[in-house]
Design a protein around this motif. Structure first.
Motif, PDB file in Angstrom:
ATOM      1  N   MET A   1      11.088   7.540   2.767  1.00  0.00           N
ATOM      2  CA  MET A   1      10.316   7.358   1.790  1.00  0.00           C
ATOM      3  C   MET A   1       9.162   6.326   1.599  1.00  0.00           C
ATOM      4  O   MET A   1       8.266   6.693   1.060  1.00  0.00           O
ATOM      5  CB  MET A   1      11.484   6.841   0.648  1.00  0.00           C
ATOM      6  N   ILE A   2       9.395   5.492   2.462  1.00  0.00           N
ATOM      7  CA  ILE A   2       8.224   4.362   2.807  1.00  0.00           C
ATOM      8  C   ILE A   2       6.758   5.084   3.455  1.00  0.00           C
ATOM      9  O   ILE A   2       5.949   4.806   2.907  1.00  0.00           O
ATOM     10  CB  ILE A   2       8.693   3.220   3.441  1.00  0.00           C
ATOM     11  N   ILE A   3       7.086   5.980   4.140  1.00  0.00           N
ATOM     12  CA  ILE A   3       6.000   6.695   4.825  1.00  0.00           C
ATOM     13  C   ILE A   3       5.392   7.531   3.869  1.00  0.00           C
ATOM     14  O   ILE A   3       4.056   7.584   3.804  1.00  0.00           O
ATOM     15  CB  ILE A   3       6.730   7.782   5.822  1.00  0.00           C
ATOM     16  N   LYS A   4       6.019   8.216   2.707  1.00  0.00           N
ATOM     17  CA  LYS A   4       5.090   8.861   1.751  1.00  0.00           C
ATOM     18  C   LYS A   4       4.416   8.050   1.043  1.00  0.00           C
ATOM     19  O   LYS A   4       3.250   8.414   0.561  1.00  0.00           O
ATOM     20  CB  LYS A   4       6.353   9.858   1.114  1.00  0.00           C
ATOM     21  N   ILE A   5       4.988   6.935   0.596  1.00  0.00           N
ATOM     22  CA  ILE A   5       4.392   5.952  -0.198  1.00  0.00           C
ATOM     23  C   ILE A   5       2.924   5.495   0.424  1.00  0.00           C
ATOM     24  O   ILE A   5       1.802   5.462  -0.325  1.00  0.00           O
ATOM     25  CB  ILE A   5       5.303   4.669  -0.636  1.00  0.00           C
ATOM     26  N   ILE A   6       3.193   5.214   1.662  1.00  0.00           N
ATOM     27  CA  ILE A   6       2.050   4.642   2.448  1.00  0.00           C
ATOM     28  C   ILE A   6       0.790   5.953   2.533  1.00  0.00           C
ATOM     29  O   ILE A   6      -0.461   5.730   2.347  1.00  0.00           O
ATOM     30  CB  ILE A   6       2.343   4.394   3.975  1.00  0.00           C
ATOM     31  N   PHE A  52      -1.723  10.100  11.005  1.00  0.00           N
ATOM     32  CA  PHE A  52      -0.280   9.344  10.495  1.00  0.00           C
ATOM     33  C   PHE A  52       0.698  10.461  10.170  1.00  0.00           C
ATOM     34  O   PHE A  52       1.953  10.109  10.361  1.00  0.00           O
ATOM     35  CB  PHE A  52      -0.740   8.410   9.223  1.00  0.00           C
ATOM     36  N   VAL A  53       0.247  11.620   9.571  1.00  0.00           N
ATOM     37  CA  VAL A  53       1.171  12.527   9.254  1.00  0.00           C
ATOM     38  C   VAL A  53       1.523  13.438  10.396  1.00  0.00           C
ATOM     39  O   VAL A  53       2.668  13.665  10.640  1.00  0.00           O
ATOM     40  CB  VAL A  53       0.448  13.381   8.298  1.00  0.00           C
ATOM     41  N   ILE A  54       0.807  13.528  11.426  1.00  0.00           N
ATOM     42  CA  ILE A  54       1.254  14.070  12.465  1.00  0.00           C
ATOM     43  C   ILE A  54       2.157  13.302  13.541  1.00  0.00           C
ATOM     44  O   ILE A  54       3.169  13.762  13.910  1.00  0.00           O
ATOM     45  CB  ILE A  54      -0.085  14.608  13.393  1.00  0.00           C
ATOM     46  N   ALA A  55       2.020  11.959  13.404  1.00  0.00           N
ATOM     47  CA  ALA A  55       3.049  11.023  14.284  1.00  0.00           C
ATOM     48  C   ALA A  55       4.027  11.235  13.562  1.00  0.00           C
ATOM     49  O   ALA A  55       5.150  10.879  14.397  1.00  0.00           O
ATOM     50  CB  ALA A  55       2.287   9.775  14.239  1.00  0.00           C
ATOM     51  N   ALA A  56       4.207  11.186  12.091  1.00  0.00           N
ATOM     52  CA  ALA A  56       5.492  10.909  11.649  1.00  0.00           C
ATOM     53  C   ALA A  56       6.419  12.258  11.419  1.00  0.00           C
ATOM     54  O   ALA A  56       7.491  12.196  11.690  1.00  0.00           O
ATOM     55  CB  ALA A  56       5.117  10.635  10.018  1.00  0.00           C
ATOM     56  N   LEU A  57       5.569  13.677  11.785  1.00  0.00           N
ATOM     57  CA  LEU A  57       6.160  14.526  11.867  1.00  0.00           C
ATOM     58  C   LEU A  57       6.947  14.614  13.341  1.00  0.00           C
ATOM     59  O   LEU A  57       7.899  15.223  13.471  1.00  0.00           O
ATOM     60  CB  LEU A  57       5.268  15.843  11.754  1.00  0.00           C
ATOM     61  N   LYS A  58       6.216  14.520  14.209  1.00  0.00           N
ATOM     62  CA  LYS A  58       6.592  14.347  15.500  1.00  0.00           C
ATOM     63  C   LYS A  58       7.669  13.390  15.726  1.00  0.00           C
ATOM     64  O   LYS A  58       8.608  13.681  16.714  1.00  0.00           O
ATOM     65  CB  LYS A  58       5.467  14.044  16.639  1.00  0.00           C
TER      66      LYS A  58
END
Length: 77
Positions: A1-6, A52-58
């Motif tokens: 959830m914190i990732i989406k807020i960032i 950031f999105v690509i890293a969070a997905l991987k």
């Protein structure tokens, strides 16, 4: 959830820089920072969000939606 807020906060910061550049362009003020400064920051933070999105997905912090083509395929008998 914190990732989406960032991610949302970074996107809002990108919009903020875009509107600051728009204000400088419309007002025609020559003093202070140039319009290219804010547009450059917008591009820089867009790249940061993409990485950031690509890293969070991987890393598995967020998951991508499944393909609607594979999820709705039905085999008729």
């Amino acid at each position: 959830m914190i990732i989406k807020i960032i991610i949302v906060l970074l996107l809002l910061f990108i919009l903020f820089n875009l509107f600051r550049a728009l204000f400088i362009m419309v007002s025609g003020k020559t003093g202070g920072r140039p319009m290219s400064h804010f547009l450059g920051r917008r591009v820089l933070f867009s790249v940061v969000v993409l990485i950031f999105v690509i890293a969070a997905l991987k890393l598995g912090f967020i998951t991508a939606n499944s393909s609607p083509i594979n999820a709705t395929a039905h085999i008729q008998i």
